[in-house]
Write a protein that holds these residues in place. Structure first.
Motif, PDB file in Angstrom:
ATOM      1  N   ASP A  19      24.568 -53.776   5.410  1.00 35.54           N
ATOM      2  CA  ASP A  19      24.033 -54.744   5.949  1.00 35.54           C
ATOM      3  C   ASP A  19      22.896 -55.608   6.263  1.00 35.54           C
ATOM      4  N   ILE A  20      22.140 -54.763   5.688  1.00 41.08           N
ATOM      5  CA  ILE A  20      21.316 -55.019   6.323  1.00 41.08           C
ATOM      6  C   ILE A  20      20.261 -56.023   5.454  1.00 41.08           C
ATOM      7  N   GLU A  21      20.748 -55.338   3.709  1.00 38.56           N
ATOM      8  CA  GLU A  21      20.499 -55.622   2.408  1.00 38.56           C
ATOM      9  C   GLU A  21      21.646 -57.437   2.362  1.00 38.56           C
ATOM     10  N   SER A  22      22.586 -57.138   3.451  1.00 38.03           N
ATOM     11  CA  SER A  22      23.451 -58.902   3.353  1.00 38.03           C
ATOM     12  C   SER A  22      22.950 -59.504   3.745  1.00 38.03           C
ATOM     13  N   ALA A  23      23.132 -59.581   5.216  1.00 37.05           N
ATOM     14  CA  ALA A  23      22.324 -60.408   6.336  1.00 37.05           C
ATOM     15  C   ALA A  23      21.233 -60.421   5.078  1.00 37.05           C
ATOM     16  N   THR A  24      19.546 -60.277   4.382  1.00 38.95           N
ATOM     17  CA  THR A  24      18.184 -60.303   4.582  1.00 38.95           C
ATOM     18  C   THR A  24      18.927 -61.427   3.268  1.00 38.95           C
ATOM     19  N   HIS A  25      20.043 -61.556   2.464  1.00 36.98           N
ATOM     20  CA  HIS A  25      20.461 -62.287   1.254  1.00 36.98           C
ATOM     21  C   HIS A  25      21.382 -63.839   1.943  1.00 36.98           C
ATOM     22  N   LEU A  26      21.968 -63.167   3.407  1.00 35.86           N
ATOM     23  CA  LEU A  26      22.726 -64.493   4.201  1.00 35.86           C
ATOM     24  C   LEU A  26      21.235 -64.950   4.325  1.00 35.86           C
ATOM     25  N   ILE A  27      20.844 -64.499   5.083  1.00 41.76           N
ATOM     26  CA  ILE A  27      20.319 -65.695   6.466  1.00 41.76           C
ATOM     27  C   ILE A  27      19.094 -66.902   5.445  1.00 41.76           C
ATOM     28  N   ARG A  28      18.420 -65.649   4.566  1.00 49.52           N
ATOM     29  CA  ARG A  28      17.724 -66.698   3.338  1.00 49.52           C
ATOM     30  C   ARG A  28      18.540 -67.930   2.976  1.00 49.52           C
ATOM     31  N   GLU A  29      19.771 -67.364   2.194  1.00 45.17           N
ATOM     32  CA  GLU A  29      20.384 -68.463   1.355  1.00 45.17           C
ATOM     33  C   GLU A  29      21.103 -69.999   2.512  1.00 45.17           C
ATOM     34  N   VAL A  30      21.415 -69.545   3.501  1.00 36.51           N
ATOM     35  CA  VAL A  30      21.562 -69.830   4.555  1.00 36.51           C
ATOM     36  C   VAL A  30      20.534 -71.090   4.691  1.00 36.51           C
ATOM     37  N   ARG A  31      19.515 -70.375   5.033  1.00 35.22           N
ATOM     38  CA  ARG A  31      18.439 -70.962   5.665  1.00 35.22           C
ATOM     39  C   ARG A  31      17.955 -72.726   3.578  1.00 35.22           C
ATOM     40  N   ALA A  32      17.741 -71.855   2.938  1.00 31.90           N
ATOM     41  CA  ALA A  32      18.131 -72.343   2.004  1.00 31.90           C
ATOM     42  C   ALA A  32      18.780 -73.916   1.809  1.00 31.90           C
ATOM     43  N   ALA A  33      20.359 -73.801   2.026  1.00 30.13           N
ATOM     44  CA  ALA A  33      21.365 -74.743   2.195  1.00 30.13           C
ATOM     45  C   ALA A  33      21.283 -75.457   2.855  1.00 30.13           C
ATOM     46  N   GLY A  34      20.502 -75.172   4.069  1.00 31.47           N
ATOM     47  CA  GLY A  34      20.840 -76.042   5.106  1.00 31.47           C
ATOM     48  C   GLY A  34      21.368 -76.031   5.714  1.00 31.47           C
ATOM     49  N   THR A  35      22.217 -75.259   5.838  1.00 28.06           N
ATOM     50  CA  THR A  35      23.927 -74.458   6.835  1.00 28.06           C
ATOM     51  C   THR A  35      23.300 -74.673   8.788  1.00 28.06           C
ATOM     52  N   ALA A  36      24.179 -75.208   9.248  1.00 28.37           N
ATOM     53  CA  ALA A  36      24.171 -75.296  10.611  1.00 28.37           C
ATOM     54  C   ALA A  36      23.759 -74.056  10.948  1.00 28.37           C
ATOM     55  N   HIS A  37      24.590 -73.167  11.438  1.00 32.80           N
ATOM     56  CA  HIS A  37      25.471 -72.649  11.872  1.00 32.80           C
ATOM     57  C   HIS A  37      26.076 -70.720  11.370  1.00 32.80           C
ATOM     58  N   VAL A  38      25.667 -70.300  12.353  1.00 28.82           N
ATOM     59  CA  VAL A  38      25.561 -68.780  11.947  1.00 28.82           C
ATOM     60  C   VAL A  38      26.878 -68.027  12.772  1.00 28.82           C
ATOM     61  N   VAL A  39      28.066 -67.913  12.400  1.00 24.28           N
ATOM     62  CA  VAL A  39      28.162 -67.131  13.294  1.00 24.28           C
ATOM     63  C   VAL A  39      28.745 -65.483  13.334  1.00 24.28           C
ATOM     64  N   TYR A  40      28.213 -64.709  14.094  1.00 22.96           N
ATOM     65  CA  TYR A  40      28.375 -63.222  13.726  1.00 22.96           C
ATOM     66  C   TYR A  40      28.542 -62.016  14.351  1.00 22.96           C
ATOM     67  N   VAL A  41      30.134 -61.694  14.432  1.00 26.03           N
ATOM     68  CA  VAL A  41      30.569 -60.787  14.756  1.00 26.03           C
ATOM     69  C   VAL A  41      29.914 -59.014  14.807  1.00 26.03           C
ATOM     70  N   SER A  42      29.299 -58.803  15.847  1.00 24.51           N
ATOM     71  CA  SER A  42      28.446 -57.130  16.671  1.00 24.51           C
ATOM     72  C   SER A  42      29.380 -56.943  17.600  1.00 24.51           C
ATOM     73  N   ILE A  43      28.893 -54.842  17.506  1.00 26.01           N
ATOM     74  CA  ILE A  43      29.938 -54.646  18.658  1.00 26.01           C
ATOM     75  C   ILE A  43      29.188 -53.909  19.799  1.00 26.01           C
ATOM     76  N   VAL A  44      29.771 -54.176  20.738  1.00 27.16           N
ATOM     77  CA  VAL A  44      29.649 -54.033  22.178  1.00 27.16           C
ATOM     78  C   VAL A  44      28.472 -52.842  22.133  1.00 27.16           C
ATOM     79  N   GLY A  45      27.727 -52.269  22.653  1.00 24.60           N
ATOM     80  CA  GLY A  45      26.777 -51.566  22.397  1.00 24.60           C
ATOM     81  C   GLY A  45      25.649 -51.000  21.627  1.00 24.60           C
ATOM     82  N   VAL A  46      25.647 -52.266  20.485  1.00 24.52           N
ATOM     83  CA  VAL A  46      24.735 -52.072  19.745  1.00 24.52           C
ATOM     84  C   VAL A  46      23.466 -51.819  20.561  1.00 24.52           C
ATOM     85  N   ASP A  47      22.592 -52.400  21.625  1.00 23.98           N
ATOM     86  CA  ASP A  47      21.552 -51.489  22.058  1.00 23.98           C
ATOM     87  C   ASP A  47      21.953 -50.349  23.142  1.00 23.98           C
TER      88      ASP A  47
END
Length: 246
Positions: free
Chosen positions: A74-102
């Motif tokens: 998940d960390i590697e995937s998110a790293t690539h996604l965030i980098r490429e989303v920033r480069a593409a100028g995409t306006a919005h990322v919606v992420y599904v997480s889990i209650v209690g991760v903190d």
């Protein structure tokens, strides 16, 4: 109408998100390592390497990031996604997480929390929705445990939610502006796993002796304390028994 990329677009949750968005008239690109060959808009990308992700993001307004797994990556995937989303100028990322991760010190939960924090620090427009455990996960645990005449179950409470309802909520969030941390989404009831196991056995026409299991350590203690629950956000409608009947 928007162009939306849905990662994990062939999974149970991602496929439902794709269907909701398409019914609303949006252009949707389901992204997966093994894309559906019958879907002309599907794209094949392995997020763990990121190869081809930049091309998949061309012209995309919003990303719904459903791809995830307890096996890691998940960390590697998110790293690539965030980098490429920033480069593409995409306006919005919606992420599904889990209650209690903190609150629950499980390795998979820690990874989900790190992805949340990476999005917060990314400078991108982002929305995070935390949901409780899906009905399908509870059913899968019950199915595995019921192979034995003595059926073990974790001696904790659970608040399972229907993945189709979570998908509907994610699709609505994708249609809106970045909202930061969205209100959590929990299932309609907090129930003991014993009662859920009984419901599973009844639905399957099986008879088993139930064996409650408690484990040592901080992770199980956090589950026992309800760190994975959201009783004040019991907004789901479908109960586990209704899910099994369906």
């Amino acid at each position: 109408m928007r162009t939306v990329l849905v990662t994990g677009g062939t999974g149970t949750l991602g496929r439902a998100v794709v269907e909701h968005l398409r019914r609303a008239g949006h252009g949707v690109r389901p992204l997966s390592r093994r894309p559906d060959p019958g879907d002309p808009d599907a794209v094949g990308v392995d997020l763990r390497t990121g190869a081809g992700l930049g091309r998949a993001l061309e012209g995309v307004d919003t990303v719904v990031h459903c791809a995830s797994g307890p096996a890691g990556g998940d960390i590697e995937s998110a790293t690539h996604l965030i980098r490429e989303v920033r480069a593409a100028g995409t306006a919005h990322v919606v992420y599904v997480s889990i209650v209690g991760v903190d609150r629950v010190p499980l390795g998979y939960y820690k990874d989900k929390l790190l992805v949340e924090r990476a999005l917060e620090a990314s400078g991108l427009g982002w929305t995070v929705l935390r949901a409780t455990q899906f009905h399908a996960l509870v059913r899968r645990i019950c199915a595995g445990a019921a192979r034995s005449p003595l059926m073990p179950f974790p001696d904790v409470d659970v608040q399972p939610v229907d993945s189709a309802e979570v998908a509907s909520r994610l699709a609505r969030l994708a249609e809106g502006a970045p909202a930061g941390r969205a209100p959590d989404m929990g299932g309609p009831r907090v129930e003991s796993f014993r009662d859920l196991a009984r419901a599973y056995l009844e639905a399957e026409g099986m008879r088993r002796r139930l064996l409650p299991v408690r484990l040592p350590g901080r992770t199980f203690a956090a589950y026992r304390a309800g760190g994975h629950l959201a009783p004040d956000r019991a907004v789901g409608r479908t109960t586990f028994a209704e899910y099994l009947a369906r």
